[in-house]
Motif scaffolding. Structure first.
Motif, PDB file in Angstrom:
ATOM      1  N   ARG A 199     -12.963 -17.388 -67.911  1.00  0.00           N
ATOM      2  CA  ARG A 199     -11.961 -17.449 -66.832  1.00  0.00           C
ATOM      3  C   ARG A 199     -12.152 -16.270 -65.898  1.00  0.00           C
ATOM      4  N   ASN A 200     -12.208 -16.567 -64.633  1.00  0.00           N
ATOM      5  CA  ASN A 200     -12.315 -15.537 -63.612  1.00  0.00           C
ATOM      6  C   ASN A 200     -10.961 -15.332 -62.958  1.00  0.00           C
ATOM      7  N   ALA A 201     -10.904 -14.437 -61.983  1.00  0.00           N
ATOM      8  CA  ALA A 201      -9.626 -14.072 -61.382  1.00  0.00           C
ATOM      9  C   ALA A 201      -9.769 -13.943 -59.866  1.00  0.00           C
ATOM     10  N   VAL A 202      -8.634 -13.762 -59.219  1.00  0.00           N
ATOM     11  CA  VAL A 202      -8.576 -13.573 -57.769  1.00  0.00           C
ATOM     12  C   VAL A 202      -7.658 -12.401 -57.456  1.00  0.00           C
ATOM     13  N   MET A 203      -7.909 -11.761 -56.322  1.00  0.00           N
ATOM     14  CA  MET A 203      -7.016 -10.739 -55.774  1.00  0.00           C
ATOM     15  C   MET A 203      -6.971 -10.953 -54.271  1.00  0.00           C
ATOM     16  N   MET A 204      -5.775 -10.845 -53.699  1.00  0.00           N
ATOM     17  CA  MET A 204      -5.599 -11.102 -52.286  1.00  0.00           C
ATOM     18  C   MET A 204      -4.990  -9.898 -51.580  1.00  0.00           C
ATOM     19  N   VAL A 205      -5.455  -9.650 -50.348  1.00  0.00           N
ATOM     20  CA  VAL A 205      -4.859  -8.661 -49.462  1.00  0.00           C
ATOM     21  C   VAL A 205      -4.053  -9.452 -48.435  1.00  0.00           C
ATOM     22  N   PRO A 206      -2.742  -9.663 -48.701  1.00  0.00           N
ATOM     23  CA  PRO A 206      -1.930 -10.438 -47.759  1.00  0.00           C
ATOM     24  C   PRO A 206      -1.586  -9.591 -46.532  1.00  0.00           C
ATOM     25  N   ILE A 207      -1.797 -10.171 -45.357  1.00  0.00           N
ATOM     26  CA  ILE A 207      -1.511  -9.467 -44.107  1.00  0.00           C
ATOM     27  C   ILE A 207      -0.527 -10.304 -43.302  1.00  0.00           C
ATOM     28  N   THR A 208       0.602  -9.690 -42.947  1.00  0.00           N
ATOM     29  CA  THR A 208       1.639 -10.385 -42.181  1.00  0.00           C
ATOM     30  C   THR A 208       1.228 -10.475 -40.712  1.00  0.00           C
ATOM     31  N   ALA A 209       1.952 -11.300 -39.969  1.00  0.00           N
ATOM     32  CA  ALA A 209       1.714 -11.423 -38.529  1.00  0.00           C
ATOM     33  C   ALA A 209       1.961 -10.099 -37.814  1.00  0.00           C
ATOM     34  N   ASP A 210       2.788  -9.219 -38.409  1.00  0.00           N
ATOM     35  CA  ASP A 210       3.079  -7.903 -37.825  1.00  0.00           C
ATOM     36  C   ASP A 210       2.022  -6.861 -38.151  1.00  0.00           C
ATOM     37  N   GLY A 211       1.012  -7.224 -38.955  1.00  0.00           N
ATOM     38  CA  GLY A 211      -0.038  -6.280 -39.296  1.00  0.00           C
ATOM     39  C   GLY A 211       0.270  -5.414 -40.506  1.00  0.00           C
ATOM     40  N   ASP A 212       1.221  -5.857 -41.318  1.00  0.00           N
ATOM     41  CA  ASP A 212       1.514  -5.144 -42.566  1.00  0.00           C
ATOM     42  C   ASP A 212       0.776  -5.820 -43.703  1.00  0.00           C
ATOM     43  N   ILE A 213       0.351  -5.024 -44.669  1.00  0.00           N
ATOM     44  CA  ILE A 213      -0.184  -5.587 -45.904  1.00  0.00           C
ATOM     45  C   ILE A 213       0.941  -5.595 -46.923  1.00  0.00           C
ATOM     46  N   LEU A 214       0.923  -6.585 -47.798  1.00  0.00           N
ATOM     47  CA  LEU A 214       1.946  -6.706 -48.830  1.00  0.00           C
ATOM     48  C   LEU A 214       1.330  -6.360 -50.174  1.00  0.00           C
ATOM     49  N   LEU A 215       1.932  -5.378 -50.825  1.00  0.00           N
ATOM     50  CA  LEU A 215       1.493  -4.934 -52.146  1.00  0.00           C
ATOM     51  C   LEU A 215       2.592  -5.243 -53.142  1.00  0.00           C
ATOM     52  N   VAL A 216       2.245  -5.180 -54.428  1.00  0.00           N
ATOM     53  CA  VAL A 216       3.254  -5.325 -55.478  1.00  0.00           C
ATOM     54  C   VAL A 216       3.219  -4.078 -56.344  1.00  0.00           C
ATOM     55  N   GLN A 217       4.401  -3.691 -56.793  1.00  0.00           N
ATOM     56  CA  GLN A 217       4.500  -2.610 -57.763  1.00  0.00           C
ATOM     57  C   GLN A 217       4.780  -3.275 -59.102  1.00  0.00           C
ATOM     58  N   GLU A 218       3.847  -3.073 -60.042  1.00  0.00           N
ATOM     59  CA  GLU A 218       3.879  -3.807 -61.298  1.00  0.00           C
ATOM     60  C   GLU A 218       3.572  -2.853 -62.452  1.00  0.00           C
ATOM     61  N   TYR A 219       4.257  -3.070 -63.574  1.00  0.00           N
ATOM     62  CA  TYR A 219       4.011  -2.236 -64.740  1.00  0.00           C
ATOM     63  C   TYR A 219       2.611  -2.501 -65.292  1.00  0.00           C
ATOM     64  N   ALA A 220       1.886  -1.427 -65.582  1.00  0.00           N
ATOM     65  CA  ALA A 220       0.542  -1.512 -66.151  1.00  0.00           C
ATOM     66  C   ALA A 220       0.566  -0.848 -67.521  1.00  0.00           C
ATOM     67  N   ALA A 221       0.350  -1.627 -68.572  1.00  0.00           N
ATOM     68  CA  ALA A 221       0.408  -1.097 -69.933  1.00  0.00           C
ATOM     69  C   ALA A 221      -0.675  -0.044 -70.173  1.00  0.00           C
ATOM     70  N   GLY A 222      -1.821  -0.174 -69.514  1.00  0.00           N
ATOM     71  CA  GLY A 222      -2.911   0.779 -69.708  1.00  0.00           C
ATOM     72  C   GLY A 222      -2.547   2.190 -69.295  1.00  0.00           C
ATOM     73  N   THR A 223      -1.808   2.325 -68.201  1.00  0.00           N
ATOM     74  CA  THR A 223      -1.406   3.658 -67.727  1.00  0.00           C
ATOM     75  C   THR A 223       0.027   3.997 -68.126  1.00  0.00           C
ATOM     76  N   GLU A 224       0.733   3.014 -68.686  1.00  0.00           N
ATOM     77  CA  GLU A 224       2.139   3.180 -69.066  1.00  0.00           C
ATOM     78  C   GLU A 224       2.975   3.625 -67.869  1.00  0.00           C
ATOM     79  N   ASN A 225       2.690   3.004 -66.719  1.00  0.00           N
ATOM     80  CA  ASN A 225       3.364   3.381 -65.484  1.00  0.00           C
ATOM     81  C   ASN A 225       3.385   2.179 -64.537  1.00  0.00           C
ATOM     82  N   TYR A 226       4.226   2.258 -63.523  1.00  0.00           N
ATOM     83  CA  TYR A 226       4.222   1.250 -62.471  1.00  0.00           C
ATOM     84  C   TYR A 226       3.129   1.617 -61.476  1.00  0.00           C
ATOM     85  N   GLU A 227       2.287   0.648 -61.157  1.00  0.00           N
ATOM     86  CA  GLU A 227       1.165   0.861 -60.251  1.00  0.00           C
ATOM     87  C   GLU A 227       1.329  -0.029 -59.026  1.00  0.00           C
ATOM     88  N   LEU A 228       0.802   0.437 -57.916  1.00  0.00           N
ATOM     89  CA  LEU A 228       0.849  -0.283 -56.647  1.00  0.00           C
ATOM     90  C   LEU A 228      -0.510  -0.948 -56.437  1.00  0.00           C
TER      91      LEU A 228
END
Length: 187
Positions: free
Chosen positions: A46-75
């Motif tokens: 199984r492979n994966a995908v990652m997207m750089v979403p860009i709004t009409a205003d020129g903003d990129i949308l990121l997610v802040q998500e918990y990462a068990a590897g670093t034991e922290n929320y990552e952007l």
């Protein structure tokens, strides 16, 4: 560059297994007669995908998500596995809907990357996602993801942000910047 012959695989054994991962030991024989044992994550197929979403205003949308590897929320950018029978493009649109509540009618493929080819075989296709439209699908995250808007014009500041450290997200951002710089030069 001359094409090298891969080493001969003498044996493959599963040496550890968890609910999510299997580790394999490979006994290899190289063309010069040297034999070595390597370990890797067993290929999942199984492979994966990652997207750089860009709004009409020129903003990129990121997610802040918990990462068990670093034991922290990552952007980072929205990402996920490709389900059986899906194309990378279909998976990209589905993951966008699940993680940020938007679909995209314009996907620009950037590159297929491998996290650590010495240990993993899975590939991730990176996309720019544009022409976003509002649509939410239920995802598999244990908690709602925080969506962070960031002006693409301030990407250098994002690169210095302490919580933006995941190599695939940095690669996706750099390739996005290169894409738009190349587009501006060609105009």
């Amino acid at each position: 560059m001359p094409i090298k012959q891969p080493p001969k695989i003498l044996s493959i054994q599963t040496v550890a297994k968890s609910r999510l991962f299997s580790i394999e030991s490979l006994d290899l024989s190289f063309s010069n007669g040297v034999q070595r044992t390597y370990e890797r994550m067993a290929p999942s197929g199984r492979n994966a995908v990652m997207m750089v979403p860009i709004t009409a205003d020129g903003d990129i949308l990121l997610v802040q998500e918990y990462a068990a590897g670093t034991e922290n929320y990552e952007l980072g950018f929205p990402k996920g596995l490709i389900d059986p029978g899906e194309t990378p493009e279909q998976a990209a649109v589905r993951e966008l809907k699940e993680e940020i509540g938007f679909g995209a009618t314009n996907l620009i493929p950037l590159k297929e990357v491998i996290l650590a080819p010495s240990y993993f075989s899975s590939r991730m296709t990176l996309f720019i996602a544009q022409d976003l439209y509002s649509e939410k699908l239920e995802g598999d995250e244990p908690e709602p993801l925080e969506i962070v808007r960031w002006p693409l014009a301030q990407a250098d500041e994002l690169l210095n942000h302490l919580d933006f450290s995941e190599a695939r997200s940095i690669t996706a951002l750099m390739l996005t910047l290169r894409h738009f710089n190349k587009s501006n030069i060609e105009e």
